[in-house]
Structure formats: structure tokens, C-alpha cells
Scaffold this active site. Structure first.
Site, PDB file in Angstrom:
ATOM      1  CE  LYS A  75      -3.937   1.842   2.688  1.00 47.32           C
ATOM      2  NZ  LYS A  75      -4.847   1.579   3.810  1.00 47.32           N
ATOM      3  CB  SER A 150      -8.375   3.169   2.748  1.00 49.27           C
ATOM      4  OG  SER A 150      -7.499   2.569   3.695  1.00 49.27           O
ATOM      5  CB  SER A 174      -8.463  -0.024   5.407  1.00 52.66           C
ATOM      6  OG  SER A 174      -9.256   1.125   5.298  1.00 52.66           O
TER       7      SER A 174
HETATM    8  N1  GLN Z   1     -13.504   3.388   6.194  1.00 54.78           N
HETATM    9  C1  GLN Z   1     -12.862   3.742   7.411  1.00 54.78           C
HETATM   10  C2  GLN Z   1     -12.422   5.178   7.366  1.00 54.78           C
HETATM   11  O1  GLN Z   1     -12.646   5.785   6.390  1.00 54.78           O
HETATM   12  C3  GLN Z   1     -11.693   2.828   7.695  1.00 54.78           C
HETATM   13  C4  GLN Z   1     -10.507   3.127   6.886  1.00 54.78           C
HETATM   14  C5  GLN Z   1      -9.289   2.352   7.291  1.00 54.78           C
HETATM   15  O2  GLN Z   1      -9.370   1.292   7.901  1.00 54.78           O
HETATM   16  N2  GLN Z   1      -8.134   2.907   6.957  1.00 54.78           N
HETATM   17  O3  GLN Z   1     -11.864   5.708   8.269  1.00 54.78           O
END
Ligand code: GLN
Length: 483
Positions: A75, A150, A174
């Protein structure tokens, strides 16, 4: 060849039926063929990858390197020396770190070949991979649909066989959610299990780095490589590395002796799609067929996890992102009239809409007059949620729950931020608790993959792998994507 598991491909590398260069070329070819549509990568490093593969081939196969010659991706929130690292943001468009994250160092030590940096929602804020400043990610099973987020790019690259495994980060789901929407396996390790040195932080009390792979065994192998103590992260657990793959030499076929808790608040949720709910029910029945005992448990505070998470995550993000000021690194505005304008314009131009929204929310909930009403309350609720998990796990070995209330939805169809936050209802609470969770594919609904997550006690990832492996083997959902 590119759709085999790491375990399988390692046997062929060891027997010299193929070499690292051929394998890397095959993955790069798949990327060339598919990535214009899928958008899994922000930056690719084909020449560097091939050079590394050739070097490995010259030295010859080394059984002591757990990922010798295996093409992987990471990532773009993870610092990579000499590879651009943007966290999906314009503000870091020109940033090439002079050092690598701990997990990247560990991958390299293990002989993995890093092909490039995966697309992601900007600073890991999002649930679809549509918030990237560079491109939108698409689901390999249906490119009109989102990949999840994400860490969408990481999940896409593994699901579509562009590489064999990938690293993502899970702050509120995510890793587990894109794994589920793309039909692969993803693990959020216990908080502290994996060092975050070199991770571009989003919300430090929640962030964990973890692996994506196409089988549970490969996921266990990846965790064995990236775990371990690192003194450069003060939250890194002192535990030594563990070899989670040992179990797979002689894995248990059934689930005899395992008690699975079913937190009823997950299954009763009104947002659940009927087909997804049916598949989850079938999975539970299959688990029982192979010997698991199931037991209903209750997590009464689950409903408050969205509010608590978005307050805590935004508060921490507003503080973590203060360092992007246009002075030290990243984007700087042109010809500001004074220092104030330099800060303001660099950040206005560099950060996307969702990131700005969270910074505003975060600074608001931390401000003197509101701290007690919001941040402090959220922290108290967090404690209750952790207790819910601990109580539920007192009666069971693991818990089983859906990952996402619906299958991957159409790109662009959810535009209201609050509606988007609701999509995370099943994943956020785990990060508030710090416990580990493994997302496994359990079948298809509406022609799209569905995942379920297995939660366990702190540092009991081995149990998650055991239960996850038995289940996917029995369901036949290991490595299911057809090229
Ligand atoms: N969807 C969640 C957020 O927007 C989790 C994102 C994540 O785990 N980085 O914060």
C-alpha cells in the site's frame, strides 16, 4: 502460474521449474494487461523488480528466505526507500522517502520482490478506493463496482493475480473489507503485533499493518514475515517472530473442539442484504457440520462504534496530518504572500475533500469547549466496546461475523459521507478493541464475493488461521478467482 498460491509456487521455485525472473515477468504482464481498468497501482517499478529477480536467480533459490522470488505489492501508505510514497494524496506527490518501513525491510529480507505501490483512499480515509487523488480502483469481479477501501489497490492486485500477496493497513476495516469485497483473505493483526515504523499514520491508536493473500496459509506466511519486535515503534509488542505456517504442515480438517460465538447485533443489523445474510447463515451451518459448536453472544455497544470511531479517528488524524505543512516535505503552494497563506494554501491545494472534512471534524472534537462532550465520551465508549469483545470471547474460542452488509456496490453510487461511514458498521469496532480479525471468502451473492470475519483474543492469530483454513477448505473458497 500467477494464480497459484505462494505455497504452491514456492515448491516450483525450489525445484527450479521456474525462476524469479519468469515469475516477475508474468506478474508484470498481468499488470500491463489489466491495470488500466483496475487501477491497483499508483506507482510501478518494473525495472527495479526485474533487476532484483535477476539478482536472486543468480544467487540461486534460498529456502531460508520465506518469500524468495515472490512478487508482492505494498500500500502506498508505507514508506519505501527510493520509491515514491504518496498515501494517495496530492500533498505527497513529490515525496520519495529516504528509508523503508519496517515491514518493507522484512519483506525484502525474506526475498520478496516489490513490484510497486498500491492505490488507496487518500491517507487511508475511505471505504471504496474512490478517494484516491490519482485514480479510482475497480473491483476485478465487476469493474463497474468498487473494490472496497481504503487498501483497495492491495486487494485488487492480489485478487486479480497481479502479484501473490500485498500489505495494507486497517484502521477501521481497510484490510478486511476490501478483502471481502474482492474475494480474498485479509488479516488485521493484534494491535502491536506488527511495527508501524514507516507507516504514514492516519489514526495511531487504531492503525495496524497486515497482509492480503489468496489463501489463509499464504496470509499466515506473510504475517510470519512482517511480525516481530521493532524498537522504533514504541507500541510494538516485545513478542518475537512466530512461524504461523508450521500449523499447515498438518492442519486440522474439521472444527472439532472449537466454539464459535455469533454476536447477534451483527446478524440482526437492518442494513444486511438478504442474500448476504443467507450466505452467512449457510456458512455457520457448514461450520457446525464440521464439528464447531456455535453460541449466540451479545455485543450491546456495537451500535455506538461508528460514532466513537469517527470521533477518535478524526481527532488523531487532525493531529497526525498537522505535519504536512508545505515546509518540510510534499506540496508547497506557489508564491504565498506570507507564512500563514503558505500553510493554508499548501494544505488546501494538497488535501482532498474527505481529508479536509476529517481534519475539521477532528480539530472540532478536540477543541477546549467540546473535548469532554465528544472525544472523552468516544474514548469511554471505546472501553465499553472492548469489554463487549472480551466478554464475548470468554465464552468462545473465536467470534464469526459478516464483514460488509452488502456486496461491492457501484462506483459513484454512495456520495453522502455519512452514508459511506455507515458501510463500516461491521469493521470499526474491532480496531477500537485492538483485537485481531481475519476476513475469509465464504461464497458469492449477486455474482460478487462475500466475506466473513473471524475475531479472536489478543495475539491469538494462530487460532484465526486454524478456523479460517478449515472453513475455506470446506467451503472451497480458497483461491477462487478465475483468470
Ligand atoms: N472506512 C474507514 C475510514 O474511512 C476505515 C478506513 C481504514 O481502515 N483505513 O476511516
Amino acid at each position: 502460474m500467477i494464480n497459484s498460491s505462494i505455497t504452491e509456487i514456492k515448491k516450483r521455485l525450489a525445484k527450479k521449474e521456474i525462476n524469479a525472473t519468469e515469475l516477475t515477468k508474468a506478474c508484470l504482464e498481468q499488470i500491463n494487461k489489466t491495470d488500466d481498468t483496475l487501477g491497483a497501482f499508483i506507482n510501478l517499478y518494473p525495472e527495479e523488480a526485474l533487476k532484483k529477480a535477476q539478482e536472486l536467480d543468480q544467487k540461486g533459490y534460498n529456502p531460508d528466505q520465506a518469500l524468495w522470488g515472490i512478487p508482492v505489492s505494498v500500500k502506498d501508505a508505507l514508506a519505501t526507500k527510493n520509491m515514491r510514497t504518496t498515501a494517495g494524496s496530492k500533498i505527497l506527490e513529490t515525496f520519495t522517502p529516504p528509508y523503508s518501513a519496517y515491514v518493507v525491510e522484512e519483506l525484502e529480507k525474506a526475498g520478496a520482490i516489490i513490484l510497486g505501490k498500491n492505490n488507496m483512499d487518500e491517507f487511508a480515509m475511505g471505504s471504496t478506493c474512490e478517494n484516491s487523488a490519482y485514480k479510482k480502483g475497480s473491483n476485478p469481479w465487476n469493474t463497474d463496482c468498487v473494490a472496497g477501501g481504503s487498501s483497495g489497490g492491495s486487494a485488487i492486485s492480489v485478487a486479480s493475480c497481479q502479484c501473490f500477496a500485498s500489505l495494507g493497513t486497517d484502521t477501521g476495516g481497510s484490510i478486511r473489507q476490501p478483502a471481502s469485497l474482492c474475494g480474498i483473505v485479509g488479516l488485521k493483526p493484534t494491535y502491536g503485533r506488527v511495527s508501524r515504523y514507516g507507516l504514514l499514520a492516519y489514526a495511531s491508536s487504531l492503525d495496524q499493518i497486515g497482509p492480503f493473500a489468496r489463501t489463509v496459509e499464504d496470509t499466515a506466511l506473510m504475517l510470519s514475515v512482517i511480525a516481530g519486535h521493532d524498537e522504533r515503534d514504541s507500541t510494538s509488542s516485545p513478542r518475537a517472530k512466530e512461524d504461523f505456517t508450521k500449523y499447515f504442515e498438518n492442519p486440522q480438517k474439521d472444527l472439532q473442539g472449537i466454539t464459535i460465538g455469533l454476536p447477534k447485533e451483527f446478524f440482526e443489523n437492518k442494513a444486511m442484504d438478504n442474500e448476504v445474510a443467507k450466505l452467512c447463515q449457510q456458512t455457520i451451518e457448514e461450520a457446525q457440520k464440521i464439528g464447531a459448536k456455535v453460541k449466540e453472544v451479545s455485543m450491546p455497544n456495537l451500535a455506538y462504534s461508528i460514532a466513537s470511531y469517527y470521533i477518535i479517528a478524526s481527532a488523531e488524524a487532525s493531529s497526525n496530518l498537522a505535519r504536512y505543512d508545505g515546509i518540510r516535505y510534499g506540496h508547497r503552494t506557489n508564491q504565498p504572500k506570507d507564512l500563514d497563506e503558505l500553510y493554508r494554501m499548501s494544505r488546501t491545494e494538497g488535501f482532498g475533500e474527505e481529508v479536509q472534512r476529517r481534519i475539521l471534524l477532528g480539530t472540532y472534537v478536540l477543541s477546549a469547549g467540546y473535548y469532554d462532550a465528544y472525544y472523552k465520551k468516544a474514548a469511554q465508549v471505546r472501553r465499553l466496546i472492548r469489554e463487549d469483545y472480551e466478554n464475548a470471547l470468554k465464552e468462545c474460542d473465536v467470534l464469526l461475523a459478516p464483514v460488509s452488509p452488502i456486496v461491492a456496490w457501484k462506483k459513484g453510487s454512495v456520495t453522502d459521507p455519512l452514508q459511506m461511514y455507515q458501510m463500516d458498521i461491521f469493521t470499526l469496532s474491532l480496531n477500537l478493541s485492538g483485537l485481531p480479525g481475519l476476513s475469509i471468502p465464504v461464497g458469492m451473492a449477486h455474482n460478487m464475493p462475500v466475506g466473513m470475519q473471524i475475531f479472536g483474543s489478543a495475539f491469538d492469530e494462530a487460532k484465526l488461521f486454524q478456523v479460517g483454513h478449515s472453513l475455506v477448505e470446506h467451503l472451497g473458497t480458497n483461491n477462487q478467482y478465475k483468470l
